[in-house]
Design a protein around this motif. Structure first.
Motif, PDB file in Angstrom:
ATOM      1  N   LYS A 273       0.835  -1.203   0.000  1.00  0.00           N
ATOM      2  CA  LYS A 273       0.000   0.000   0.000  1.00  0.00           C
ATOM      3  C   LYS A 273       0.869   1.253   0.000  1.00  0.00           C
ATOM      4  N   SER A 274       1.933   1.242   0.775  1.00  0.00           N
ATOM      5  CA  SER A 274       2.839   2.393   0.832  1.00  0.00           C
ATOM      6  C   SER A 274       3.504   2.641  -0.510  1.00  0.00           C
ATOM      7  N   VAL A 275       3.944   1.578  -1.162  1.00  0.00           N
ATOM      8  CA  VAL A 275       4.586   1.705  -2.474  1.00  0.00           C
ATOM      9  C   VAL A 275       3.595   2.287  -3.485  1.00  0.00           C
ATOM     10  N   GLN A 276       2.354   1.815  -3.460  1.00  0.00           N
ATOM     11  CA  GLN A 276       1.328   2.326  -4.371  1.00  0.00           C
ATOM     12  C   GLN A 276       1.035   3.803  -4.097  1.00  0.00           C
ATOM     13  N   LEU A 277       0.980   4.178  -2.833  1.00  0.00           N
ATOM     14  CA  LEU A 277       0.714   5.566  -2.475  1.00  0.00           C
ATOM     15  C   LEU A 277       1.841   6.483  -2.949  1.00  0.00           C
ATOM     16  N   VAL A 278       3.071   6.058  -2.758  1.00  0.00           N
ATOM     17  CA  VAL A 278       4.213   6.852  -3.217  1.00  0.00           C
ATOM     18  C   VAL A 278       4.177   7.002  -4.732  1.00  0.00           C
TER      19      VAL A 278
ATOM     20  N   LYS B   8       1.577   6.939  -6.655  1.00  0.00           N
ATOM     21  CA  LYS B   8       0.470   7.843  -6.986  1.00  0.00           C
ATOM     22  C   LYS B   8       0.866   9.302  -6.748  1.00  0.00           C
ATOM     23  N   ILE B   9       1.502   9.560  -5.630  1.00  0.00           N
ATOM     24  CA  ILE B   9       1.941  10.922  -5.318  1.00  0.00           C
ATOM     25  C   ILE B   9       2.986  11.390  -6.318  1.00  0.00           C
ATOM     26  N   ASP B  10       3.924  10.521  -6.660  1.00  0.00           N
ATOM     27  CA  ASP B  10       4.933  10.866  -7.662  1.00  0.00           C
ATOM     28  C   ASP B  10       4.281  11.201  -9.001  1.00  0.00           C
TER      29      ASP B  10
END
Length: 57
Positions: free
Chosen positions: A42-47, A49-51
């Motif tokens: 989830k953290s990798v996906q969030l990063v 998305k933000i990038d």
């Protein structure tokens, strides 16, 4: 690093059981590792998305 009572309390708050129970149960260790893996994904996906949003301007 020795496991302290404060660390055990925090672990119990997050996972619902203490470190001693974790050490004695293969099922609980597996449950904790699966949860950590899901949280990491989830953290990798969030990063990502933000990038992607930051490059749009």
């Amino acid at each position: 690093m020795p496991y302290t009572e404060q660390m055990d309390h925090a672990f119990r708050g997050v996972h619902g059981f203490g470190y001693t129970e974790l050490r004695n149960s293969q099922d609980l260790r597996l449950k904790v590792e699966q949860r950590r893996q899901r949280d990491h994904e989830k953290s990798v996906q969030l990063v990502a998305k933000i990038d992607a949003q930051s490059f749009r301007g």
